[in-house]
Structures are given as C-alpha cells and as structure tokens.
Design a protein around this motif. Structure first.
Motif, short mmCIF file in Angstrom:
data_model
loop_
_atom_site.label_atom_id
_atom_site.label_comp_id
_atom_site.label_asym_id
_atom_site.label_seq_id
_atom_site.Cartn_x
_atom_site.Cartn_y
_atom_site.Cartn_z
N SER A 1 -11.38 -6.24 -4.00
CA SER A 1 -11.40 -4.93 -3.36
C SER A 1 -11.60 -3.84 -4.40
O SER A 1 -11.45 -4.07 -5.60
CB SER A 1 -10.09 -4.68 -2.59
OG SER A 1 -9.02 -4.55 -3.50
N ALA A 2 -11.91 -2.65 -3.91
CA ALA A 2 -12.11 -1.51 -4.81
C ALA A 2 -10.79 -0.89 -5.22
O ALA A 2 -10.76 -0.04 -6.12
CB ALA A 2 -13.00 -0.46 -4.12
N GLU A 3 -9.69 -1.29 -4.56
CA GLU A 3 -8.39 -0.71 -4.90
C GLU A 3 -7.45 -1.79 -5.42
O GLU A 3 -7.54 -2.95 -5.03
CB GLU A 3 -7.76 0.00 -3.70
CG GLU A 3 -7.44 -0.90 -2.52
CD GLU A 3 -8.59 -1.06 -1.56
OE1 GLU A 3 -8.43 -1.83 -0.59
OE2 GLU A 3 -9.65 -0.44 -1.78
N ARG A 4 -6.57 -1.38 -6.32
CA ARG A 4 -5.62 -2.31 -6.90
C ARG A 4 -4.62 -2.80 -5.84
O ARG A 4 -4.24 -3.95 -5.81
CB ARG A 4 -4.86 -1.64 -8.06
CG ARG A 4 -3.95 -2.61 -8.83
CD ARG A 4 -3.21 -1.86 -9.93
NE ARG A 4 -4.10 -1.25 -10.88
CZ ARG A 4 -4.62 -1.88 -11.94
NH1 ARG A 4 -4.31 -3.15 -12.16
NH2 ARG A 4 -5.43 -1.25 -12.76
N ARG A 5 -4.19 -1.88 -4.99
CA ARG A 5 -3.25 -2.23 -3.93
C ARG A 5 -3.95 -2.09 -2.59
O ARG A 5 -4.39 -1.01 -2.21
CB ARG A 5 -2.03 -1.30 -3.97
CG ARG A 5 -0.98 -1.63 -2.92
CD ARG A 5 0.22 -0.71 -3.03
NE ARG A 5 1.22 -1.03 -2.02
CZ ARG A 5 2.35 -0.36 -1.84
NH1 ARG A 5 2.63 0.67 -2.63
NH2 ARG A 5 3.20 -0.70 -0.90
N ILE A 6 -4.06 -3.19 -1.88
CA ILE A 6 -4.80 -3.20 -0.61
C ILE A 6 -4.01 -2.47 0.46
O ILE A 6 -2.82 -2.69 0.63
CB ILE A 6 -5.09 -4.65 -0.18
CG1 ILE A 6 -6.07 -5.29 -1.16
CG2 ILE A 6 -5.65 -4.69 1.23
CD1 ILE A 6 -6.32 -6.77 -0.89
N ALA A 7 -4.71 -1.57 1.18
CA ALA A 7 -4.06 -0.79 2.24
C ALA A 7 -4.63 -1.08 3.62
O ALA A 7 -3.95 -0.90 4.62
CB ALA A 7 -4.18 0.71 1.93
N ASN A 8 -5.89 -1.52 3.69
CA ASN A 8 -6.52 -1.79 4.98
C ASN A 8 -5.73 -2.87 5.72
O ASN A 8 -5.56 -3.98 5.21
CB ASN A 8 -7.97 -2.24 4.76
CG ASN A 8 -8.74 -2.37 6.05
OD1 ASN A 8 -8.36 -3.12 6.93
ND2 ASN A 8 -9.84 -1.64 6.15
N PRO A 9 -5.24 -2.60 6.93
CA PRO A 9 -4.40 -3.57 7.65
C PRO A 9 -5.08 -4.92 7.87
O PRO A 9 -4.42 -5.96 7.79
CB PRO A 9 -4.11 -2.87 8.98
CG PRO A 9 -4.27 -1.41 8.69
CD PRO A 9 -5.36 -1.32 7.68
N ALA A 10 -6.37 -4.92 8.14
CA ALA A 10 -7.07 -6.18 8.37
C ALA A 10 -7.14 -7.01 7.09
O ALA A 10 -6.97 -8.24 7.11
CB ALA A 10 -8.48 -5.91 8.90
N VAL A 11 -7.38 -6.34 5.95
CA VAL A 11 -7.45 -7.06 4.67
C VAL A 11 -6.06 -7.55 4.27
O VAL A 11 -5.91 -8.65 3.72
CB VAL A 11 -8.07 -6.16 3.59
CG1 VAL A 11 -8.19 -6.93 2.27
CG2 VAL A 11 -9.44 -5.66 4.01
N VAL A 12 -5.04 -6.76 4.56
CA VAL A 12 -3.66 -7.20 4.30
C VAL A 12 -3.37 -8.46 5.10
O VAL A 12 -2.77 -9.42 4.60
CB VAL A 12 -2.66 -6.08 4.66
CG1 VAL A 12 -1.22 -6.62 4.63
CG2 VAL A 12 -2.78 -4.92 3.69
#
Length: 316
Positions: free
Chosen positions: A289-300
């Motif tokens: 991902s482009a972010e260190r901490r995933i926030a998108n609920p589907a990706v989580v």
C-alpha cells in the motif's frame, strides 16, 4: 454543480468553460477543512494521506484558487475555501436526502481498486479478497492484473488502493510504498492419478511429466528444489498464468506445484492427488500500500482474513 461556487475573489468564467467539479475531490476538501488537517481527514475517509492531499490539490487546480492554507499546526480554509465549503455542505446534504429517499438498498458500494500481480495464484488472491466482500458496508472490487512494477507505478499515482503480490517491493524501487506481509503457505506437488508413476518421494518425479511456472518467485524456487532433490523430470510446458497451469495439470498434462493452502480446492475441482511436499519451498504473500498504516476498511479486512488462511510464522 459547477455553478454552485460563488466568491467575489474568484475569476468569473464563461459558462462554456466552467470547470466540472469532482464529487470525490470535494469530499476530501470538505473533510480536510472540517478536521483541520490532511491526516485527520484521511482517517475520517479511510484513505491514505497522499490520496487526500492530491484530491484537495486537484480541486484547487480545477477552481484556480487556493482553498486551504497552513496556520500553525492547523489547515484552515481560505476565503475562497470558506465559500466552497458552505456550498459543499449543501451538496452533501442534498446527496444524503437523495440516498434517504431511495432507501438503504440503493447506497452505492465503496469501490476498492486492487492490483493483483500476474504470477500470484488467482485462487489464493480470491481467498484473500473474500473477507472484503463480507463487510457490513457494501464493497465493489475492481481487480486489475499486471506485473509488480506496473502496479507500483499505479499505486504511486493513487490509481490503486492495494496490491496483492507474491513478492515484496524490490530493493531500490523508486516509489514510496510499504510491504504488509500477510503470511505464507507451504508448497506441494499434485497430479491426476496415473500421471506420475508410483514410487518413493521425490524419486517418482524422475522422467515424469511436469508443468512449471514461467515467471515469479516460485519459478526459481522450484528449479532449485528439483536440483536439490536430484530428480530430472520431463518439463512439458511452462505457464505465465498460474490458473492456466493448474487447468493443464488438472487435465492430466503433468504434475504441478501449488500452495498447500489450495490442497482441498484442487482436489475438489480437478480430482488430483497430492504427491508429496516441496520441502523448503514456501509462498509468501504481501499487501502493498501507499501508506504505512492501512486505513481502508476493505484492505484491513483482507489483511485480517489472511491470518485465518495463511501461516503467520514468517511474518515480519
């Protein structure tokens, strides 16, 4: 929608040249203005900070005006931004009324764009994606296949939400992205009954027909394993598409290696048998991902679901 923004400091454009506003860009600007920063807006929207920042900048380019400015630790709307924000509230209030009028069954699903590296087993990719479709809020998956370099470039341009890969970001990559190791699966050999002569494992692969991948990390690992095992199979074909390889193996063209997590699926679908383990060979899977901490609920949901599907002992 373009005629809704009025501000005395904004340039008046002829109606034929009025900008066409993007609803998503307007939503990101509204969140940033209300929350007082890009990071807080990203958390509120479930997006990455670079995505929110780029969408706010895109709205500013469309309107030809700066809409936010930095004041100490806060991001605040400019005079033009305050005018846009006031009308944005009207726009989203109208959208909410429209959704309410249609009922909950008509709430559009959240679109999640997923890049899938072409060498990754498609059945594994699907098993990883399934938890996203089980979320309470509806999700629409947009799955795109390609090589890792292509997907990393698309990720850097915010065209993808996540990449599912059987290899991590290579050293020296020119894009800023982060590996999230999902887990790993052991690898075993399979074939239709009668394709491989009986005998001691792995000697029974000697001169037996074998199908191998043409690319990806598993290709090299299998070739090394064959050399270490001291067997000389007859290589019938190589496949770029792992799904095509399994179809050929399922129709009796030769023995093939596959992640052990798919054992029961392969047995049920192709009536193959497991020949033996591919000792020392494993398949690791990553969400990039482009972010260190995933926030998108589907990706989580994808990352959490992987913990039930894959062996986590190799997680870093």
């Amino acid at each position: 929608m373009a005629s809704a923004v009025r501000d005395p400091n904004m340039q008046t454009m002829p109606s034929a040249r009025r900008p066409e506003l993007n609803f998503t860009h307007l939503r990101s600007f509204r969140a940033a203005a209300i929350e007082g920063g890009i990071a807080a807006a990203a958390r509120r929207l479930g997006l990455s900070q670079p995505t929110v920042s780029e969408q706010v900048a895109a709205l500013e380019r469309t309107l030809g005006r700066a809409l936010v400015e930095r004041r100490g630790a806060l991001l605040v709307p400019t005079e033009a931004g305050r005018a846009v924000l006031a009308h944005a509230e009207e726009v989203f209030a109208a959208a909410d009324r429209l959704v309410d009028a249609l009922g909950d069954d008509h709430v559009p699903p959240a679109r999640v764009v997923v890049g899938i590296v072409e060498s990754m087993p498609k059945r594994v990719a699907w098993k990883l994606l399934e938890p996203a479709l089980a979320l309470p809020e509806p999700v629409q998956l947009d799955c795109r296949e390609g090589d890792l370099d292509h997907h990393l470039a698309a990720l850097a341009m915010h065209q993808l939400d996540v990449v599912l890969s059987d290899a991590p970001i290579p050293p020296g990559a020119s894009v800023t992205a982060f590996n999230h190791q999902l887990g790993e699966s052991a690898v075993a050999w399979f074939a239709r009954p009668g394709v491989v002569p009986p005998g001691e494992w792995p000697r029974r692969l000697d001169r037996a027909p074998v199908l191998l991948p043409a690319l990806g990390p598993l290709k090299r690992r299998l070739e090394d394993w064959i050399e270490r095992a001291g067997v000389r199979p007859r290589i019938v074909a190589r496949f770029q598409d792992s799904a095509f390889l399994k179809i050929a193996g399922g129709h009796g063209a030769g023995a093939f290696a596959a992640p052990s997590v798919l054992t029961q699926t392969l047995i049920d679908e192709f009536a193959v048998e497991e020949l033996g383990p591919c000792d020392g060979v494993g398949e690791r899977y990553y969400a990039i991902s482009a972010e260190r901490r995933i926030a998108n609920p589907a990706v989580v949901a994808i990352c959490r679901g992987a913990g039930e599907l894959l062996d986590r002992k190799g997680r870093g």
